[in-house]
Scaffold this motif. Structure first.
Motif, PDB file in Angstrom:
ATOM      1  N   THR B  59      -9.163 -11.791   0.909  1.00  0.00           N
ATOM      2  CA  THR B  59      -7.991 -12.377   1.054  1.00  0.00           C
ATOM      3  C   THR B  59      -6.775 -11.791   0.936  1.00  0.00           C
ATOM      4  N   ARG B  60      -5.743 -12.405   1.289  1.00  0.00           N
ATOM      5  CA  ARG B  60      -4.352 -11.593   1.275  1.00  0.00           C
ATOM      6  C   ARG B  60      -4.148 -10.454  -0.015  1.00  0.00           C
ATOM      7  N   PHE B  61      -4.467 -11.438  -1.178  1.00  0.00           N
ATOM      8  CA  PHE B  61      -4.091 -10.851  -2.278  1.00  0.00           C
ATOM      9  C   PHE B  61      -4.922  -9.503  -2.743  1.00  0.00           C
ATOM     10  N   GLN B  62      -6.214  -9.699  -2.428  1.00  0.00           N
ATOM     11  CA  GLN B  62      -7.103  -8.562  -2.441  1.00  0.00           C
ATOM     12  C   GLN B  62      -6.576  -7.448  -1.628  1.00  0.00           C
ATOM     13  N   ASN B  63      -6.074  -7.964  -0.278  1.00  0.00           N
ATOM     14  CA  ASN B  63      -5.833  -6.983   0.791  1.00  0.00           C
ATOM     15  C   ASN B  63      -4.519  -6.046  -0.066  1.00  0.00           C
ATOM     16  N   PHE B  64      -3.680  -6.829  -0.507  1.00  0.00           N
ATOM     17  CA  PHE B  64      -2.534  -6.228  -1.206  1.00  0.00           C
ATOM     18  C   PHE B  64      -2.983  -5.280  -2.358  1.00  0.00           C
ATOM     19  N   VAL B  65      -3.637  -5.523  -3.131  1.00  0.00           N
ATOM     20  CA  VAL B  65      -4.044  -4.835  -4.476  1.00  0.00           C
ATOM     21  C   VAL B  65      -4.926  -3.738  -3.954  1.00  0.00           C
ATOM     22  N   LEU B  69      -3.714   0.271  -4.232  1.00  0.00           N
ATOM     23  CA  LEU B  69      -4.183   1.350  -4.913  1.00  0.00           C
ATOM     24  C   LEU B  69      -4.587   2.526  -4.132  1.00  0.00           C
ATOM     25  N   ILE B  70      -4.894   2.383  -2.907  1.00  0.00           N
ATOM     26  CA  ILE B  70      -5.068   3.582  -2.023  1.00  0.00           C
ATOM     27  C   ILE B  70      -3.964   4.403  -1.803  1.00  0.00           C
ATOM     28  N   LEU B  71      -2.716   3.616  -1.587  1.00  0.00           N
ATOM     29  CA  LEU B  71      -1.618   4.244  -1.630  1.00  0.00           C
ATOM     30  C   LEU B  71      -1.136   5.022  -2.853  1.00  0.00           C
ATOM     31  N   PHE B  72      -1.395   4.443  -3.926  1.00  0.00           N
ATOM     32  CA  PHE B  72      -1.310   5.116  -5.179  1.00  0.00           C
ATOM     33  C   PHE B  72      -1.786   6.317  -5.418  1.00  0.00           C
ATOM     34  N   TYR B  99       3.439  -4.185   0.294  1.00  0.00           N
ATOM     35  CA  TYR B  99       3.899  -5.706   0.800  1.00  0.00           C
ATOM     36  C   TYR B  99       4.149  -5.648   2.183  1.00  0.00           C
ATOM     37  N   LEU B 100       4.759  -4.564   2.984  1.00  0.00           N
ATOM     38  CA  LEU B 100       4.961  -4.494   4.375  1.00  0.00           C
ATOM     39  C   LEU B 100       3.764  -4.422   4.911  1.00  0.00           C
ATOM     40  N   PHE B 101       2.820  -3.561   4.680  1.00  0.00           N
ATOM     41  CA  PHE B 101       1.752  -3.305   5.587  1.00  0.00           C
ATOM     42  C   PHE B 101       0.474  -3.691   4.962  1.00  0.00           C
ATOM     43  N   HIS B 102       0.259  -4.852   4.459  1.00  0.00           N
ATOM     44  CA  HIS B 102      -1.070  -5.187   3.738  1.00  0.00           C
ATOM     45  C   HIS B 102      -1.948  -5.734   4.652  1.00  0.00           C
ATOM     46  N   ASP B 103      -1.678  -6.178   5.846  1.00  0.00           N
ATOM     47  CA  ASP B 103      -2.664  -6.722   6.802  1.00  0.00           C
ATOM     48  C   ASP B 103      -3.049  -5.511   7.750  1.00  0.00           C
TER      49      ASP B 103
END
Lengths: 88, 239, 154, 105, 81
Positions: B59-65, B69-72, B99-103
């Motif tokens: 889902t979108r939220f899982q994508n976002f998280v 995490l990977i970027l962090f 937020y900008l690139f979650h998809d």
């Protein structure tokens, strides 16, 4: 060890000269682009070697990452331009 | 007179009863039909749930998280400072970027088999490095001879791979293995430039395609390990 | 050039690469005061990430993330942040961009106030540079491909 | 200390040899596509080896982790750039050099 | 300062500059300017001016080349003289 790196970087510079021959005299844009992308990779390595020689590799590595990321964009944009206009 | 009235009334009553029966039958039919559809729908839904473990998208939220995490992790690799101020800055930057690139990072990813894919990919890399070393030796041996033994030609072959990731893995592997570079992909047809007759024959054997298909679990390539994995997922979902 | 690339390889690889490029640019911006780099370089790399997105995924995908109007607004905001911090120092009794005076507002010692002030100025510079570079890129590459009313009716 | 240096020197000399062959290929091979064979493969592995050598020389720190990141990145990007430019040439109908057309070299 | 590298790199930069202004094809000139920026960045680094080198790298490797290609796309590419 420093002398070894210095000799190695001078040798890489000589290789850059050969790539530059392909870059300047190579027939057509495509050969030139191949030569220039080869120069980009060698530049990255020479930057890191210089960082080892100056003993400040933690500063020089940022420039190397920037090259590694940005060298790709130039090639892709050039390829797309050639593809859209259709003239090599 | 009264008899005719009675008869008429009876007829009316019969007609009404007939109509009611037809109506009731219609209602019953539709009810049966609806229940049938419902059961079929439920059945499909159950099957979908069963297969969802392998095929569900995040889902979108899982994508976002996940992206954040990977970027962090990447931020911590870049920045050598681990005090709270810089970590907070990193968290803010990662949230903005995610937020900008979650998809972008997680498009077309199947969830259930991520771990297996990562493991198999790691097992694939040593073979690839061995191939790259061989290819460099090949180029060196071609270049260092006085009369270069080359016979360039273009070969085409059709692939059965479906997803983007597997096709770019195959294309980059072809570029890195001895004597071949990928020139073009049009509708699943690969145009490969080969340096030599021998390497062209080697590529046609299609060993690499099988390996890549094995990594990403493509449909047309069934292996024993794949079947075992699928059985395990099925068991886990049924309980 | 503005339309999305038909090449599946370039498309997929830039999809994987753009977030890392953007986070690297943000790293360069945020660590400008104790490693090489700073607002200008980071802003240019940030703009390069968006350029790669335009070249590979087309203009429509990019507009969802950073539209032309947002780029214009961001460029003004960047200049405003830079000039605002400078003027704030002027109001607090120092010279223009004299960050030490910011310690009167923030609960920190003047040395840390200097560091924070430089960080704010670099963020402003990066926003302005990124927005202006992206706008120049779009203006050069969309000339003749899109009319002005195309955008206004959306 | 000594072992580290020896490993680093071996990696660097190997990468220098590969760079040399790639450059020779760029100069000697007859046409554009065959030259891409030389640069696309040779430069990737040579850069990988020299980055590995530098990482070994520098020891196990955050900087060598960054060097490994550069290696991973080059490993992804170099074949893609090669593919992009060869695809552009192929779409523009650049004729590849063949043995029949070029005659005896 | 590393003296041997210095002379070699200055020679390369000179070659690139001469090639970029004598060439007829504009797109080729842009590509050679890319090589010029690489070597210029090496020269700055060799003189230990890291910030300038970073600016040169980030600006001319990506945005400079891209904008110049855009300008070439809007003009006639091959000059007659």
């Amino acid at each position: 060890m420093n002398d070894f790196f210095l000799i190695l970087s001078v040798g890489m510079c000589v290789l850059v000269l050969f790539c530059l021959y392909r870059g300047t005299f190579g027939p057509g844009v495509l050969n030139r682009a191949a030569g220039i992308s080869a120069i980009g990779t060698k530049t990255l390595i020479i930057l890191l070697l210089m960082g080892v020689i100056y003993d400040r590799i933690d500063m020089f590595i940022d420039i190397s990452i920037a090259y590694a990321l940005l060298n790709f964009i130039g090639t892709v944009v050039l390829a797309k331009y050639i593809e859209t206009t259709g003239e090599a | 007179m009264e008899v005719t009235l009675l008869l008429e009334a009876t007829e009316n009553a019969f007609r009404i009863m007939e109509k009611a029966r037809a109506h009731a039958l219609g209602v019953l039919d539709t009810a049966v039909q609806f229940t049938g559809e419902q059961t079929r729908f439920m059945e499909e839904k159950r099957w979908q749930v069963l297969f969802a473990g392998a095929q569900r998208r995040k889902t979108r939220f899982q994508n976002f998280v996940g992206t954040a995490l990977i970027l962090f992790a990447f931020w911590m690799l870049l920045s050598g400072h681990f005090d709270p101020f810089h970590l907070t800055l990193g968290a803010i930057c990662c949230i903005i970027t995610a937020y900008l690139f979650h998809d972008l990072l997680f498009a077309n990813v199947r969830v259930g088999d991520m771990r297996v894919v990562a493991l198999r990919f790691l097992c694939y890399i040593p073979w690839l490095i061995q191939q790259i070393v061989l290819s460099n030796l090949h180029v060196a041996s071609v270049v260092l001879r006085r009369k270069m033994p080359i016979n360039p030609q273009i070969i085409t072959f059709k692939t059965k791979l479906e997803t983007d990731i597997s096709s770019i893995t195959l294309a980059n592997s072809i570029t890195l293995t001895p004597g071949t570079i990928t020139m073009d992909i049009r509708d699943g047809v690969y145009y490969v430039h080969a340096l030599d007759q021998k390497v062209a024959d080697d590529l046609n054997a299609g060993e690499m395609e099988d390996r890549v298909a094995h990594i990403f679990m493509e449909a047309d390539h069934l292996y024993v390990e794949d079947v075992l994995d699928a059985a395990r997922i099925y068991d886990a979902l049924r309980v | 050039m503005i339309r999305d690339s038909q090449d599946v390889i370039v498309k997929t690889l830039s999809r994987l690469l753009v977030p890392f490029m953007v986070i690297y640019a943000l790293y360069v911006i945020m660590h400008g005061h104790h490693s090489p780099g700073g607002g200008f370089q980071g802003g240019v790399i940030l703009a390069a990430g968006f350029v790669l997105l335009v070249v590979s995924h087309g203009l429509e995908q990019t507009r969802k993330r950073l539209s032309e109007k947002a780029a214009g607004v961001l460029s003004s905001i960047g200049v405003f942040i830079y000039a605002g911090i400078g003027a704030l120092c002027l109001i607090l009794g120092g010279n223009y961009l004299d960050y030490g005076k910011l310690s009167k507002l923030l609960p920190v010692v003047p040395a840390e106030a200097r560091s924070l002030g430089i960080l704010g100025v670099e963020i402003g510079v990066a926003l302005a540079v990124m927005a202006v570079m992206f706008t120049i890129f779009l203006v050069i590459f969309t000339v003749g491909e899109f009319q002005e009313d195309d955008r206004s009716e959306k | 200390m000594l072992v580290k240096d020896v490993i680093c020197i071996l990696f660097m000399l190997g990468s220098f040899f590969l760079f040399t062959t790639a450059t020779l290929g760029l100069l000697r091979l007859p046409d554009f596509f065959t030259r891409l064979h030389a640069t696309g493969k040779g430069d990737t592995l040579a850069a990988l080896w020299s980055l590995a050598g530098l990482a070994v020389y520098h020891g196990f720190t955050l900087t060598s982790a960054k060097i490994l990141f550069i290696a991973v990145f080059l490993f992804l990007a170099q074949p893609t750039a090669t593919h992009a430019i060869s695809r552009a040439a192929f779409r523009c109908k650049v004729q590849p050099w063949t043995l029949a057309k070029g005659g005896e070299k | 300062m590393i003296l041997p590298l210095d002379f070699i790199l200055i020679l390369f930069v000179f070659i690139c500059a001469v090639a970029a202004i004598t060439i007829k094809d504009l797109l080729s000139a842009v590509v050679i300017l890319g090589a010029y920026s690489f070597l210029m960045c090496l020269l700055w680094t060799e003189m230990a001016a890291i910030d300038v080198a970073f600016t040169e790298a980030s600006v001319s490797a990506s945005i400079g080349t891209v904008l110049m290609i855009g300008c070439v796309a809007k003009t006639k590419r091959r000059s007659k003289d």
